[in-house]
Scaffold this active site. Structure first.
Site, PDB file in Angstrom:
ATOM      1  N   GLY A 151     -50.580  69.091  80.920  1.00  0.00           N
ATOM      2  CA  GLY A 151     -51.779  69.911  81.024  1.00  0.00           C
ATOM      3  C   GLY A 151     -52.429  69.781  82.391  1.00  0.00           C
ATOM      4  O   GLY A 151     -51.762  69.608  83.412  1.00  0.00           O
ATOM      5  N   SER A 152     -53.745  69.819  82.410  1.00  0.00           N
ATOM      6  CA  SER A 152     -54.465  69.903  83.680  1.00  0.00           C
ATOM      7  C   SER A 152     -54.416  68.633  84.516  1.00  0.00           C
ATOM      8  O   SER A 152     -54.804  68.662  85.685  1.00  0.00           O
ATOM      9  CB  SER A 152     -55.921  70.286  83.414  1.00  0.00           C
ATOM     10  OG  SER A 152     -55.994  71.611  82.908  1.00  0.00           O
TER      11      SER A 152
END
Length: 489
Positions: free
Chosen positions: A221-222
């Site tokens: 993810g981020s």
């Protein structure tokens, strides 16, 4: 001799020749492999007849052998484990059914058969002293490990956490949840129960036998935006103040639109956003645009510099085997854009993401992770002692400084996505992540970071499986507790 008898004789001699070749192959070339085969129960039985060296953490034995035989009987050594479920993913277990973890990776040292112990063994034979295995000392910090373990247990979470000393590569914490108590499967006096317990663990859908810290791959993810930002600076000459389009919705020629992931549905009111602000608030659309701007090769190369995509045969071992993390070269904009925010085909272990944080913390230089600090002979003489070594120079020192400044905003700015990782009185650099997992399953929630930001002593990565919340609220508090165990000593 008639023809049929002659043919039978030749055939019989050929069979004997094949048999002799097979025996020669097995006894001469395959002997070591068969001896070390974990399914060889004779090997396990031999372990029980001699004292095995302890596995130690901070000078305390967390795995050791104890003679449980009656006084009149032959020695029978039972492996004992302390710490319950907390250390099992690392120490592993020695059992009739399986040998795992450090028990397996350092088996020859622990059982005393390693060539490096040959002189000691010869001396023991001469003096009549009972031979013992070596002591294997681990790098784990008990307070860091306990902080991570308690965070998962108290929250009822599944997932993993890894903590590194960014200056040396020493693994300070390696938590995997759920876990199990090694004592439940190690009994030498009630083997049937031990085997049944192991089979039950194997069949558990929550996979307590899996070391998630080193062997499970997750979409990062981020948290992967740190890698994307590094690539933008290194390959495109970007600075924290460089801007790129940050629309509320990003359209692709192929594939679904990409929304940003910030509250209110906008990154910068739909206007171009700076790289620093995009990291601070974790903007999806701008970071996807950075990935497409640099191209798939540059992004993949930067990930490789951090440890992704290891060449075949060069996979990381600590000495436990580590599942390779992947960030392949993408050419389709829809896939590449999503790769830039840690989705698509990007997969990482918690150890890999801890290495990303540690590399930034250490001025761009990643130190090779390791679990075994030293090995001592039974007379306390040093057999081996790990010396820190460079794994890679992931980014330049100036790029690492820029990344650190941006990651500090994540935990300190009012609209930062990772304020849950902040430590009072200590500046923390961090990055949150919320990773989609496909279908109707809840998201994975991440936090990576290091502290103190200006003189790092610990780097961490925490992932909560299917937490369904945010990295800042679920994973960051566990990371904070692990960092506090070092920086608030």
């Amino acid at each position: 001799m008639n023809t049929p008898i002659r043919r039978l004789s030749v055939f019989t001699m050929a069979l004997f020749a094949v048999l002799m070749l097979n025996l020669t192959w097995i006894q001469g070339f395959r002997a070591d492999a068969l001896i070390e085969d974990p399914l060889n129960t004779r090997q396990y039985s031999e372990h029980l007849s001699r004292p095995r060296g302890p596995i130690e953490i901070a000078g305390e034995s967390v795995a050791f052998s104890e003679n449980v035989a009656e006084e009149s009987g032959s020695p029978l050594y039972q492996r004992q484990y302390t710490g319950g479920e907390m250390y099992t993913p690392v120490t592993g277990v020695l059992s009739v059914y399986s040998t795992t973890g450090i028990e397996s990776a350092e088996n020859s040292l622990l059982d005393g058969t390693d060539d490096r112990l040959a002189v000691r063994n010869f001396r023991d034979i001469i003096t009549g002293r009972e031979p013992e295995g070596a002591r294997v000392g681990l790098t784990l910090d008990p307070e860091v490990q306990e902080a991570g373990f308690d965070g998962f247990r108290d929250g009822g979470f599944q997932g993993a956490a890894v903590a590194l000393d960014p200056n040396t590569g020493a693994i300070l914490g390696a938590v995997s949840a759920p876990s199990y108590d090694a004592n439940d499967v190690a009994s030498v006096t009630d083997r049937d129960t031990a085997v049944n317990n192991f089979v039950e663990l194997e069949q558990d859908p929550d996979q307590p036998l899996l070391n998630r810290a080193f062997n499970e791959l997750y979409p990062p993810g981020s948290t992967f935006k740190v890698v994307t930002a590094a690539a933008a600076i290194e390959s495109l000459g970007a600075t924290p103040e460089s801007t790129i389009d940050a629309p509320d919705l990003l359209d692709f020629a192929n594939g679904p639109v990409l929304p940003n992931a910030t509250p209110g549905g906008t990154c910068n009111g739909g206007q171009p956003d700076t790289l620093a602000h995009s990291i601070q608030i974790s903007c999806n659309t701008s970071m996807a645009n950075w990935a497409m701007e640099m191209g798939g090769q540059a992004l993949s190369d930067q990930a490789s510099a951090f440890g992704f995509n290891p060449p075949e045969g060069e996979e990381l071992q600590v000495p436990l085997s580590v599942e390779p993390s992947l960030a392949p070269v993408e050419t389709d904009d829809s896939i590449l854009g999503r790769a830039g925010i840690g989705q698509s085909n990007v997969q990482a272990t918690p150890l890999q993401m801890a290495m990303v944080a540690a590399g930034v913390a250490n001025g761009g230089e990643i130190m090779r992770p390791y679990l075994v600090d030293s090995v001592l002979d039974s007379d306390m003489s040093v057999v081996t002692e790990t010396q820190p070594e460079t794994f890679s120079q992931a980014v330049s020192a100036s790029t690492a400084e820029d990344l650190t400044d941006m990651m500090v905003l994540v935990t300190t700015a009012p609209e930062g996505s990772g304020t849950g990782g902040a430590i009072s009185g200590t500046e923390v650099a961090g990055k949150t992540g919320t990773a989609e997992t496909g279908g109707d399953q809840a998201t994975h929630n991440w936090f990576i970071g290091f502290a103190p930001a200006d003189d790092p002593e610990i780097a961490v990565a925490v992932v909560i499986e299917h937490g369904g919340g945010s990295g800042g609220t679920l994973a960051a508090p566990i990371a904070r507790a692990m960092m506090e165990a070092v920086v608030l000593e």
